[in-house]
Design a protein around this motif. Structure first.
Motif, PDB file in Angstrom:
ATOM      1  N   ASP A  30       0.833  -1.203   0.000  1.00 30.77           N
ATOM      2  CA  ASP A  30       0.000   0.000   0.000  1.00 30.77           C
ATOM      3  C   ASP A  30       0.870   1.256   0.000  1.00 30.77           C
ATOM      4  O   ASP A  30       2.110   1.176   0.047  1.00 30.77           O
ATOM      5  CB  ASP A  30      -0.953  -0.027   1.203  1.00 30.77           C
ATOM      6  CG  ASP A  30      -0.227  -0.366   2.496  1.00 30.77           C
ATOM      7  OD1 ASP A  30       0.919   0.096   2.666  1.00 30.77           O
ATOM      8  OD2 ASP A  30      -0.791  -1.121   3.338  1.00 30.77           O
ATOM      9  N   LEU A  31       0.199   2.413  -0.045  1.00 31.21           N
ATOM     10  CA  LEU A  31       0.945   3.681  -0.111  1.00 31.21           C
ATOM     11  C   LEU A  31       1.749   3.926   1.161  1.00 31.21           C
ATOM     12  O   LEU A  31       2.854   4.467   1.119  1.00 31.21           O
ATOM     13  CB  LEU A  31      -0.010   4.851  -0.365  1.00 31.21           C
ATOM     14  CG  LEU A  31      -0.622   4.921  -1.763  1.00 31.21           C
ATOM     15  CD1 LEU A  31      -1.615   6.075  -1.860  1.00 31.21           C
ATOM     16  CD2 LEU A  31       0.472   5.072  -2.824  1.00 31.21           C
ATOM     17  N   GLY A  32       1.190   3.529   2.311  1.00 35.00           N
ATOM     18  CA  GLY A  32       1.956   3.640   3.552  1.00 35.00           C
ATOM     19  C   GLY A  32       3.269   2.879   3.430  1.00 35.00           C
ATOM     20  O   GLY A  32       4.326   3.334   3.882  1.00 35.00           O
ATOM     21  N   GLY A  33       3.190   1.728   2.781  1.00 35.75           N
ATOM     22  CA  GLY A  33       4.388   0.925   2.557  1.00 35.75           C
ATOM     23  C   GLY A  33       5.383   1.642   1.647  1.00 35.75           C
ATOM     24  O   GLY A  33       6.583   1.665   1.913  1.00 35.75           O
ATOM     25  N   VAL A  34       4.883   2.240   0.576  1.00 34.04           N
ATOM     26  CA  VAL A  34       5.774   2.969  -0.333  1.00 34.04           C
ATOM     27  C   VAL A  34       6.455   4.105   0.433  1.00 34.04           C
ATOM     28  O   VAL A  34       7.679   4.285   0.361  1.00 34.04           O
ATOM     29  CB  VAL A  34       5.005   3.531  -1.555  1.00 34.04           C
ATOM     30  CG1 VAL A  34       5.953   4.298  -2.467  1.00 34.04           C
ATOM     31  CG2 VAL A  34       4.313   2.406  -2.317  1.00 34.04           C
ATOM     32  N   LEU A  35       5.659   4.848   1.218  1.00 35.34           N
ATOM     33  CA  LEU A  35       6.208   5.972   1.978  1.00 35.34           C
ATOM     34  C   LEU A  35       7.303   5.499   2.941  1.00 35.34           C
ATOM     35  O   LEU A  35       8.285   6.211   3.168  1.00 35.34           O
ATOM     36  CB  LEU A  35       5.088   6.672   2.756  1.00 35.34           C
ATOM     37  CG  LEU A  35       4.212   7.612   1.924  1.00 35.34           C
ATOM     38  CD1 LEU A  35       2.884   7.902   2.631  1.00 35.34           C
ATOM     39  CD2 LEU A  35       4.955   8.911   1.622  1.00 35.34           C
TER      40      LEU A  35
END
Ligand code: ISL
Length: 567
Positions: A30-35
């Motif tokens: 997810d985006l949290g992971g990308v961040l």
């Protein structure tokens, strides 16, 4: 060289978010992971992040079936996090490319729901609706309006029983094709693109963008393609690949979306079947269509008409192909360079040698070869740590609809199940979609939950953490290659000249700019190669970058790659 566009010096990193990093334990990235993993990208030195689709989607094709172009699927996070990502990338000097999937929408997109609701719907004409083939009844075998086969097996048309008409889907039935002949469709897409640019994104990777213009007769008729061997269906590609209005549509898009805007953007069109001649037109800056395209020639050299008909790759074919693209886009236009992505098997398994002895050496050799070509290199997540194909056992191990559909169709057409499975193991897109291997822990550091696709058991040895501190790792080599492109204008802009075009093991070429000449020599085999005999000009040349300690300057060790500066 000073006025060359910024992306001639750039390296793009592709994130397939579902498999990159999971921050909430549901097993899906997810985006949290990308961040949370942006340090990995800045350490690597890449300039651009291309994010595969994160929009609301039924996920029939892992997000390439979009039901809302202007939001984020809760599976991946929120618009606020997307804004954070833009901000975080920009503050690190990186850019964000969004995936633009506008050849088709999801069948659950409100546009399609409206279109399907009635032949009288104002959105009916936003998609391709056609009655059954002349004289046939809806639903009869062969009554589809054309004989085109879908890319994901079966006919490219699905009947809507309510109206008795069929709709076109070049991909899955849950991915109906938009009708780009309709100016309202084009305007809606342009407005959506402007909305993303206003939000701060830096450009788009345009999914199968050379399929948006179809050959249409004056009476609205679409045409059959040549029959496919052993099938009642045909090959429709001549009717929709780089169709009659494609250049017009892309020029219009450029005008409506990018022209007159402040900022530095990047557009790359994914174009299966594109020829060098067409690519030169698409990427000629004077025509203002797209900056570069993804072409498919080199990923078609190791199979027959279908990707499942696997055959050995001949090195001279690879050289002839890359060489033709380098020459064809030498004076105008620009190449994008890739070995793999979320649709292709892992490069080290396909083009290299993923045996324990040669995996590291072949991964770094392939990287050197590609990154020293003229063009913008694309790194697919995990490639920079030498991730390999997954050891699939049974059909249950696969998830991708392309693989599963193919199995069903091929077996029902009489192909041997074991044979079909063997091809899936090598070519399935799932090979590229297993989670990124961050560390040696049970889920490879990807998730605290159960990963949606299993992590490759080899992550115990092959992971980012282990390679970060190892100067001889694949990761360290990628860092050096990317730095070399940034530092040295010859790598970005030098003229390309192929050497030894017929040699089956050594891939060699020169790059030259303003009197500086680099010679790149790569041994794509397990057999040592007599470099000094093959290329005497390398004797005494200075080593700029290599992937192995040089044992004998006159000999290329197995999978050794050298970048040499000629005196
Ligand atoms: O994957 C392929 C080879 O089997 C291609 O046919 C692939 O479908 C083609 O490259 C288009 O790919 C893009 O559009 C598809 C999507 O499934 C892919 O993931 C995407 O990259 C439909 O949107």
């Amino acid at each position: 060289t000073a006025d060359a566009p910024w992306w001639t010096r750039a390296v793009v990193y592709q994130v397939y978010p579902r498999s990159f990093m999971d921050s909430d334990g549901d097993g899906i990235g997810d985006l949290g992971g990308v961040l949370s993993r942006l340090d990995h990208l800045s350490d690597l030195g890449v300039d651009v992040l291309w994010l595969s689709p994160v929009y609301p989607s039924p996920q029939a094709d892992n997000g390439y079936d979009i039901s809302d172009y202007q939001d984020i699927d809760p599976l991946f996070g929120s618009l606020t996090q997307l804004d954070e990502l833009i901000e975080a990338l920009h503050s690190r000097g990186m850019k964000l490319l969004m995936d633009l999937v506008v050849n088709h929408t999801s069948d659950e997109h409100p546009w399609f729901r409206e279109s399907r609701s009635s032949p009288a719907s104002p959105r009916r004409d936003w998609y391709w609706w056609r009655p059954p083939r002349g004289g046939m009844a809806a639903g009869d075998p062969g009554a589809e309006p054309t004989n085109w086969q879908s890319f994901f097996s079966g006919p490219a048309w699905t009947l809507d029983p309510a109206s008795g008409e069929y709709y076109l889907h070049l991909f899955d039935r849950k991915q109906p094709d938009l009708n780009w002949e309709n100016p309202e469709v084009r305007q809606a897409v342009h407005a959506m693109m402007r909305w993303w640019l206003d939000r701060g994104v830096d450009g788009f990777r345009m999914d199968v963008i050379n399929m948006i213009s179809k050959v249409v007769a004056d009476d609205g008729h679409l045409h059959d393609g040549p029959p496919l061997p052993g099938s009642s269906l045909g090959d429709g590609s001549g009717q929709f690949l780089c169709g009659p209005r494609i250049h017009e549509f892309l020029a219009e898009m450029h005008r409506e979306v990018f022209a007159g805007r402040d900022g530095t953007f990047l557009t790359v069109g994914e174009m299966p079947g594109v020829t060098v001649e067409d690519a030169e037109l698409f990427t000629d800056p004077a025509r203002a269509e797209v900056d570069m395209v993804f072409q498919f020639e080199h990923v078609g050299l190791d199979h027959g008409a279908r990707k499942w008909d696997i055959q050995p790759l001949r090195m001279r074919d690879l050289k002839a192909s890359f060489g033709r693209w380098q020459a064809g886009l030498a004076t105008s236009g620009w190449n994008s360079l890739y070995w793999d992505n979320h649709d292709q098997p892992r490069a080290v398994s396909r083009f290299g040698d993923d045996s324990p002895r040669y995996r590291r050496d072949s991964a770094t050799c392939l990287a050197t070869l590609l990154h020293l070509h003229r063009g913008t290199p694309y790194v697919y997540q995990g490639q920079e740590i030498g991730m390999a194909n997954y050891p699939f056992q049974t059909l249950d191990d696969f998830s991708d609809l392309e693989s599963l559909n193919h199995y069903v169709h091929a077996v029902s057409a009489g192909e041997e199940p074991a044979h079909v499975l063997a091809a899936l193991r090598k070519m399935s897109r799932d090979n590229a979609r297993t989670p990124v291997q961050w560390d040696a822990s049970p889920s490879a550091g990807f998730t605290t939950g159960t990963p949606w696709l299993p992590v490759n058991p080899d992550h115990v040895e092959w992971n980012a953490e282990r390679q970060r501190s190892d100067d001889t790792s694949v990761l360290a080599h990628y860092r050096r290659l990317i730095a070399l492109r940034h530092e040295n204008p010859v790598v970005a802009l030098g003229d390309f000249h192929m050497l030894l075009p017929d040699h089956e093991q050594v891939y060699a070429f020169t790059r030259s700019l303003d009197g500086e000449v680099l010679l790149v020599a790569c041994n794509l085999s397990r057999t040592p190669q007599p470099l000094a005999d093959l290329l005497p000009q390398t004797t005494g040349a200075e080593l700029v970058l290599g992937n192995l300690p040089v044992d004998d300057p006159a000999v290329l060790a197995p999978w050794e790659a050298r970048v040499l500066r000629l005196p």
